[in-house]
Design a protein around this motif. Structure first.
Motif, short mmCIF file in Angstrom:
data_model
loop_
_atom_site.label_atom_id
_atom_site.label_comp_id
_atom_site.label_asym_id
_atom_site.label_seq_id
_atom_site.Cartn_x
_atom_site.Cartn_y
_atom_site.Cartn_z
N ARG A 1 0.83 -1.21 0.00
CA ARG A 1 0.00 0.00 0.00
C ARG A 1 0.86 1.26 0.00
N PHE B 1 0.35 3.89 -2.95
CA PHE B 1 -0.41 5.11 -2.67
C PHE B 1 0.44 6.26 -2.20
N ILE C 1 -10.10 -1.39 -0.80
CA ILE C 1 -10.55 -0.01 -0.57
C ILE C 1 -12.05 0.09 -0.78
N ALA D 1 -14.71 0.95 2.14
CA ALA D 1 -15.57 2.14 2.02
C ALA D 1 -17.03 1.76 2.22
N ARG E 1 -11.61 8.11 5.00
CA ARG E 1 -12.30 7.68 3.79
C ARG E 1 -11.45 7.98 2.56
N PRO E 2 -11.47 7.09 1.59
CA PRO E 2 -10.77 7.41 0.35
C PRO E 2 -11.47 8.56 -0.36
N LEU F 1 -12.11 8.97 -6.35
CA LEU F 1 -11.49 7.66 -6.55
C LEU F 1 -12.53 6.55 -6.41
N LEU F 2 -13.35 6.64 -5.38
CA LEU F 2 -14.39 5.63 -5.19
C LEU F 2 -15.37 5.59 -6.35
#
Length: 150
Positions: free
Chosen positions: A32, A36, A101, A105, A114-115, A119-120
């Motif tokens: 990760r 990221f 992810i 979420a 929270r992402p 992106l989500l």
């Protein structure tokens, strides 16, 4: 240190194989951090919020390198440091991270972290496209959130 050769696997189940190779907490967090945050060195991995012990980090880095998930090379600017990067085999884990992810979420009701919504939304719309973009970015030495490296 655990090993994942055919003689030492607990079973022939493909899920078990994945768990044996990359399924422990620290290995996934190292991966990760590369994907990221763009972390590449031992010192950068040590600064992660989860607080990995030095001996555990050294063990996991060596194991991931042994398994062909990471490669290690001397830093071009400081040969006393090693840079860890994902191999093609390691890059193939990116869709798994993105799936984690999305799952988190959806199901984590306790965390305030929270992402990003963009992106989500993109992951829900086109997970393979996002995965391919992230793979290309990381393959070229980038990361999803490059300013996160300290």
């Amino acid at each position: 240190m655990k090993t994942a050769c055919k003689e030492s696997l607990r079973s022939t189940c493909p899920v078990n194989y994945g768990v044996e190779v990359f399924g422990d907490r620290w290995s996934l967090l190292i991966i990760r951090d590369i994907v990221f945050s763009g972390k590449k060195t031992y010192g950068e991995f040590m600064k992660s919020a989860e607080g990995i012990a030095t001996n555990v980090l050294a063990s996991r880095l060596a194991f991931l390198e042994q398994q062909g998930i990471l490669s290690r090379a001397p830093s071009p600017s400081d040969r006393r440091k090693d840079f860890y990067t994902l191999t093609e085999r390691g890059l193939d884990l990116i869709p798994i991270l993105l799936s984690i992810i999305m799952w988190s979420a959806e199901h984590d009701t306790t965390s305030s972290v929270r992402p990003p919504k963009e992106l989500l939304a993109r992951l829900k719309r086109s997970p393979m496209e996002v995965s391919d973009e992230v793979k290309a970015l990381v393959r070229d030495g980038g990361s999803v959130f490059p300013k996160a490296v300290q």
